[in-house]
Scaffold this motif. Structure first.
Motif, PDB file in Angstrom:
ATOM      1  N   ARG A  42       0.983  -0.080   6.782  1.00  0.00           N
ATOM      2  CA  ARG A  42       0.401  -0.687   5.579  1.00  0.00           C
ATOM      3  C   ARG A  42      -0.331   0.356   4.737  1.00  0.00           C
ATOM      4  O   ARG A  42      -0.224   0.358   3.508  1.00  0.00           O
ATOM      5  N   GLN A  45       2.115   2.680   2.970  1.00  0.00           N
ATOM      6  CA  GLN A  45       2.760   1.937   1.884  1.00  0.00           C
ATOM      7  C   GLN A  45       1.842   1.873   0.662  1.00  0.00           C
ATOM      8  O   GLN A  45       2.271   2.115  -0.465  1.00  0.00           O
ATOM      9  N   SER A  48       1.599   5.202  -1.024  1.00  0.00           N
ATOM     10  CA  SER A  48       2.833   5.600  -1.728  1.00  0.00           C
ATOM     11  C   SER A  48       2.848   5.108  -3.168  1.00  0.00           C
ATOM     12  O   SER A  48       3.523   5.690  -4.020  1.00  0.00           O
ATOM     13  N   LYS A  59       7.029   7.249   2.076  1.00  0.00           N
ATOM     14  CA  LYS A  59       8.002   6.229   2.494  1.00  0.00           C
ATOM     15  C   LYS A  59       8.567   6.570   3.878  1.00  0.00           C
ATOM     16  O   LYS A  59       8.834   5.685   4.685  1.00  0.00           O
ATOM     17  N   VAL A  62       5.976   5.404   6.284  1.00  0.00           N
ATOM     18  CA  VAL A  62       6.013   3.938   6.406  1.00  0.00           C
ATOM     19  C   VAL A  62       7.099   3.560   7.402  1.00  0.00           C
ATOM     20  O   VAL A  62       6.873   2.790   8.347  1.00  0.00           O
TER      21      VAL A  62
END
Length: 84
Positions: A42, A45, A48, A59, A62
């Motif tokens: 999380r 993400q 990003s 990414k 993630v």
């Protein structure tokens, strides 16, 4: 490191520092590791969307953390089914 008034990391480097700081100790139970990997996914993400210069690398992280979470969840499930 972070935007004033916010505790969330704003860069890839910040995210790595947060992940390292909250890493569970070796030998921690699987549910602790599962939580760690889910929270990292999380966090990476969210970062990003802010650190666009490192978007693709974030990414990757993630995906990595989601994969690790799935592996730990599968081990937890296997242990539960073996206990039954």
């Amino acid at each position: 490191m972070t935007t004033p008034g916010r505790n969330e990391p704003q860069t890839l480097k910040d995210a790595h520092l947060v992940a390292s700081a909250r890493r569970p100790k070796p030998g921690s139970n699987r549910s602790t590791w599962l939580k760690f990997h889910k929270e990292n996914a999380r966090m990476y993400q969210a970062v990003s969307d802010v650190d666009r210069a490192h978007h693709h690398e974030l990414k990757y992280w993630v995906s990595y953390e989601e994969r690790k979470a799935k592996e730990v969840a599968a081990k937890i499930q296997k242990e539960k089914s073996q206990a039954s």
